[in-house]
Scaffold this active site. Structure first.
Site, PDB file in Angstrom:
ATOM      1  N   GLU A 170       2.031   5.501   4.621  1.00  0.00           N
ATOM      2  CA  GLU A 170       1.480   6.172   3.453  1.00  0.00           C
ATOM      3  C   GLU A 170       2.133   7.620   3.143  1.00  0.00           C
ATOM      4  O   GLU A 170       2.848   7.914   2.157  1.00  0.00           O
ATOM      5  CB  GLU A 170      -0.103   6.187   3.255  1.00  0.00           C
ATOM      6  CG  GLU A 170      -0.653   4.901   3.349  1.00  0.00           C
ATOM      7  CD  GLU A 170      -1.890   4.949   3.701  1.00  0.00           C
ATOM      8  OE1 GLU A 170      -2.573   3.723   3.956  1.00  0.00           O
ATOM      9  OE2 GLU A 170      -2.423   5.881   4.417  1.00  0.00           O
ATOM     10  N   SER A 265       7.322  -9.444  16.429  1.00  0.00           N
ATOM     11  CA  SER A 265       6.990 -10.793  17.283  1.00  0.00           C
ATOM     12  C   SER A 265       6.936 -11.844  16.517  1.00  0.00           C
ATOM     13  O   SER A 265       7.356 -11.851  15.102  1.00  0.00           O
ATOM     14  CB  SER A 265       5.718 -10.711  18.110  1.00  0.00           C
ATOM     15  OG  SER A 265       5.362  -9.664  18.762  1.00  0.00           O
ATOM     16  N   ASP A 337      -4.148  -4.262   6.158  1.00  0.00           N
ATOM     17  CA  ASP A 337      -4.242  -2.896   6.410  1.00  0.00           C
ATOM     18  C   ASP A 337      -5.398  -2.303   6.766  1.00  0.00           C
ATOM     19  O   ASP A 337      -6.387  -2.303   6.038  1.00  0.00           O
ATOM     20  CB  ASP A 337      -4.089  -2.613   4.918  1.00  0.00           C
ATOM     21  CG  ASP A 337      -3.579  -0.873   4.588  1.00  0.00           C
ATOM     22  OD1 ASP A 337      -3.822  -0.332   5.578  1.00  0.00           O
ATOM     23  OD2 ASP A 337      -3.407  -0.580   3.637  1.00  0.00           O
ATOM     24  N   ASP A 340      -5.832   4.037   7.241  1.00  0.00           N
ATOM     25  CA  ASP A 340      -5.595   4.785   5.972  1.00  0.00           C
ATOM     26  C   ASP A 340      -5.197   6.280   6.252  1.00  0.00           C
ATOM     27  O   ASP A 340      -6.086   6.990   7.298  1.00  0.00           O
ATOM     28  CB  ASP A 340      -6.672   4.786   4.951  1.00  0.00           C
ATOM     29  CG  ASP A 340      -6.687   3.770   4.145  1.00  0.00           C
ATOM     30  OD1 ASP A 340      -5.542   3.161   3.946  1.00  0.00           O
ATOM     31  OD2 ASP A 340      -7.773   3.597   3.317  1.00  0.00           O
TER      32      ASP A 340
END
Length: 814
Positions: A170, A265, A337, A340
């Site tokens: 971010e 991976s 996600d 943050d």
């Protein structure tokens, strides 16, 4: 050999009065050195586990422990102070201790037994240091320290969760947007940004495909669409702030010292309808960096409710990649996600206060003492807000950046979920443990009944609708999480209609939006799916060879090969550019050196690299600031005689260029025309002619001499975060973009078969005379051949015929 070690009272269930005074634990090793531990209790089983790992990897265990608890500088010096600070910044030791104190006696037994087994081996080593002390301790001038149960938890958090599951893009995204807007203005800068860091490309290949069938979950968590404009926009990131943030990330993840690893991976799982054997087959290649010894080690655990064989990073209790004879499991890094970054607005009068809910609030602070070899101790003050620890400061803009992770406070629970999944016997039980995992990871499953499954794990925050997940959230209280979503919201699929799953860290499911990777049609997973698609039933050998082909694949040519051919088709056959295009079309798209002359076979890769470089300049030099353009000039290929990247991806320029050439047909809207009105064919042809001119000048007119030197494969002496943990590097003949380890399970009812590869070898021991153990490099030849070795699975398979056997006596004294 009997090693009487006291057992803590909480480590085992009270035995019957007639129970023996000691538990006997046996360690059998197969011909490749893999230890299989046999024990009756959790404490005894994990005691043997810790002891065996200390036999093979004592120095690596020591450096894993120090990497996890932030004490590397104490033994290796000032160069690692930043690493220790980054580790301690992200570790809430009080929370970890609360989590450990809340463990059941049975769960605590695993931690205590593992530590006691390591300590038993340490005592043995120090009693015969001339023969048993690894050379690295001698060279660095210190002895191994006693291991504690808490150390095991800190390895998991500091070396695994923080490094593999704790980052965000971010702040870097904000820096990119700032630079583009500064260079091109608000409107064009944002258009270009949206084409470089798009929200969603519906054409990107996904692990779980849509439309979903009755056996495939369709609930896919997506980030809410952001508001057109936040009421209070984020402050820009200064150049010094960007440098500070990058330095913090390097210290946390070891990016500089570890040459870009870990990165990825891969895995593919086929159902019975897709295999020649008519059974499920799971293949997994975890890519956690190429190190000497390997970042993972092999282990078998038999007893106390376990009967498994697999591999796991050094110092961990869970076997992350393995089988229990009924199911097999593997994983790739997740794309959900769970983290943050927050932009905290600082008080101009006091940088250690931040605005939250309308007023300035004092940051939490604690002082850590970093011991430094050869120097005085350093006192470091660490700060945190309500969102999490401060990672970096941007004082010119009066801001700081913190990080919030949904797995904070559930680190031990996440580890236990992974450990207990090894005891599952069906998909339902497997998912019960998956629900305990808060970090973002993609799990794969297969069983002897022919079922296969995949799931995106991780505790998903419920974010406010006005938050654009590509950028830091505002830390003023206006973008707080509204709790966590239930596990039912996570994408998962069972027995998919396609008959297989494939992952190379691509997008988990359609509709996903996150702050990190920009998932598009250009994706290396296509090297796997291109070999799995179709109706053919694949043999186990062919399924293994999917990995061999992917390991040598050029990851860029697939997307431009036809376009180069089409653009050159109008040229005369004797035109050098046409001949170069023909050479590209004739290339098998593999980076191999069959004649072992030290160069990749044929001129195809040389022409492609020169063309990509010419295209980057021709298409983007007039649109992007120089610093951003520089990121597109690095095509990511392994360099001969230089670094070995952890795992190659398509070149950074490839996706951007592919979308620009497709224009309106691209999955990402192309509001800004990088081609300046020219046709794609004309741009491709002009760059090809330019590249050919450069190659003729460099190599001469004979295209057969346009060869690129082949890169050797180096196993680095530093671990996944850049901490040295071996005496020297090791090398293999040719770089391969394959797993740190590779393992394949054929889930045949009544007879599970397992084949694995883990170069350089199981052992990391190097004696004082510089000689390695018997299994230090005995898998490098297998690596070079792309072959695997058969490995015993259950307790019975290694009951006889093992190479060595050792018996440990573990007292049950309370």
């Amino acid at each position: 050999m009997l090693l009487p070690v006291p057992t803590p009272a909480a480590a085992w269930v009270q035995p019957d009065a007639g129970a023996p005074a000691m538990e006997t634990v046996t360690i059998r090793r197969d011909p490749w050195g893999t230890p299989h531990v046999y024990g009756d209790t959790s404490y005894g089983l994990f005691y043997g586990f810790g002891y065996a790992m200390a036999e093979d990897r004592l120095y690596q265990l020591e450096m894993a422990r120090r990497s996890g608890n932030g004490t590397v500088a104490e033994v290796l010096g000032a160069d690692f102070v930043a690493t220790d600070v980054a580790t301690r910044t992200g570790t809430d030791i009080a929370s970890i201790r609360r989590q450990m104190a809340a463990l059941s006696a049975e769960d605590r037994a695993m931690f205590d037994g593992y530590a006691a087994g390591i300590n038993a081996r340490i005592a043995e080593v120090l009693a015969a240091r001339d023969r048993l002390l690894p050379r690295e301790f001698v060279d660095a001038g210190f002895d191994p320290q006693r291991w504690t149960a808490e150390d095991t938890a800190l390895v998991w958090i500091g070396l695994i969760l923080q490094r593999f599951f704790g980052g965000t893009m971010e702040v870097a995204n904000l820096a990119l947007l700032n630079d583009l807007v500064a260079a091109r203005g608000e409107r064009i800068g944002r258009q270009i940004y949206d084409q470089m860091r798009w929200r969603d490309d519906p054409r990107a290949p996904t692990i779980i495909r849509q439309p979903a069938g009755a056996d495939e979950a369709s609930s896919v968590p997506v980030a809410p669409k952001p508001a057109t404009r936040a009421t209070a926009p984020l402050r820009p990131l200064s150049s010094s702030g960007a440098v500070a943030f990058r330095a913090a990330q390097v210290a946390l993840s070891g990016l500089a010292a570890t040459e870009g690893m870990p990165t990825a991976s891969n895995a593919w799982v086929l159902g019975p309808e897709r295999t020649a054997d008519g059974v499920a087959i799971l293949h997994n290649g975890p890519q956690q960096g190429f190190t000497n010894p390997a970042f993972v080690a092999a282990i078998g655990l038999h007893g106390a409710g376990y009967d498994l064989t697999g591999m796991t990073p050094v110092g961990l209790l869970p076997v992350l990649f393995g089988t229990n004879g009924t199911i097999a499991w593997g994983s790739t890094v997740g794309s959900l996600d769970t983290n943050d970054s927050y932009q905290e607005q600082l008080n101009p009068a006091d940088r250690y206060q931040y605005r939250f809910n309308g007023r300035f609030v004092a940051m939490d602070r604690r002082t850590e003492t970093i011991r430094v070899k050869g120097e005085a101790d350093r006192a470091v003050v660490l700060y945190a807000t309500v969102h999490g620890p401060v990672q970096s400061w941007d004082l010119p803009n009066n801001t700081a950046y913190t990080i919030r992770r949904s797995w904070h406070g559930a680190e031990v629970e996440t580890m236990l979920g992974w450990a207990k999944a090894a005891q599952a016997s069906d998909w339902t039980a497997f998912m019960t443990q998956a629900a305990r995992v808060s970090a973002s990871i993609t799990w794969f499953y297969a069983d002897v009944h022919g079922n296969i499954g995949a799931a995106g794990l991780g505790a998903l925050p419920r974010r406010p609708a006005k938050q654009d997940v590509r950028f830091p959230a505002r830390g003023d209280g206006s973008m707080e999480w509204q709790g966590l979503l239930p596990f039912s919201a996570n994408p998962k699929a069972y027995n998919p209609g396609a008959g297989y799953f494939a992952s190379w860290n691509n997008k988990i499911a359609p509709g996903l939006r996150a702050d990190g990777a920009v998932f598009g049609l250009v994706d290396r997973v296509n090297e796997i799916t291109a070999r799995l698609d179709g109706n053919a039933r694949l043999t186990r050998e062919a399924i293994w060879d999917v990995g061999n082909a992917a390991a040598h694949a050029d990851l860029n040519i697939r997307y431009f090969r036809d376009g180069i051919g089409r653009a050159a088709a109008a040229l005369a056959p004797d035109n050098p550019a046409r001949q170069a295009a023909d050479a590209v079309l004739a290339w098998d798209m593999q980076l191999t050196d069959a004649d072992r002359d030290g160069h990749y076979d044929g001129p195809g890769v040389t022409i492609l690299q020169a063309w990509l470089s010419a295209m980057a300049e021709a298409v983007f030099a007039d649109d992007l600031p120089p610093a951003i353009l520089d990121t597109l000039r690095d095509l990511g290929y392994p360099a001969p005689g230089g670094r070995t990247p952890g795992s190659v991806r398509p070149a950074p320029v490839a996706s951007l260029l592919f979308n620009a050439l497709r224009g309106g047909a691209a999955g990402v809207p192309q509001h800004y025309d990088f081609l300046n009105g020219a046709s794609a064919d004309a741009v491709v042809r002009a760059a090809l002619e330019q590249a050919v001119g450069q190659l003729r000048h460099r190599f001469g007119a004979d295209m057969a001499r346009w060869l690129t030197p082949a890169a050797a494969h180096r196993f680095s002496k530093v671990n996944a975060i850049g901490v040295p943990w071996a005496a020297a590097d090791r090398t293999a003949a040719l770089y391969q973009n394959r797993g740190t380890a590779d393992v394949q399970y054929v889930l045949r009812p009544g007879g599970m078969e397992m084949c694995s590869l883990m170069a350089p070898g199981q052992s990391g021991f190097v004696g004082a005379d510089g000689r390695s153990g018997a299994h230090g490099d005995d898998q490098i030849t297998l690596f070079e051949r792309g072959a695997c070795k058969p490995q015993a699975v259950g307790a019975a398979q290694l009951a006889t015929g093992s190479a060595t056997e050792k018996t440990l006596a573990v007292p049950r004294d309370r």
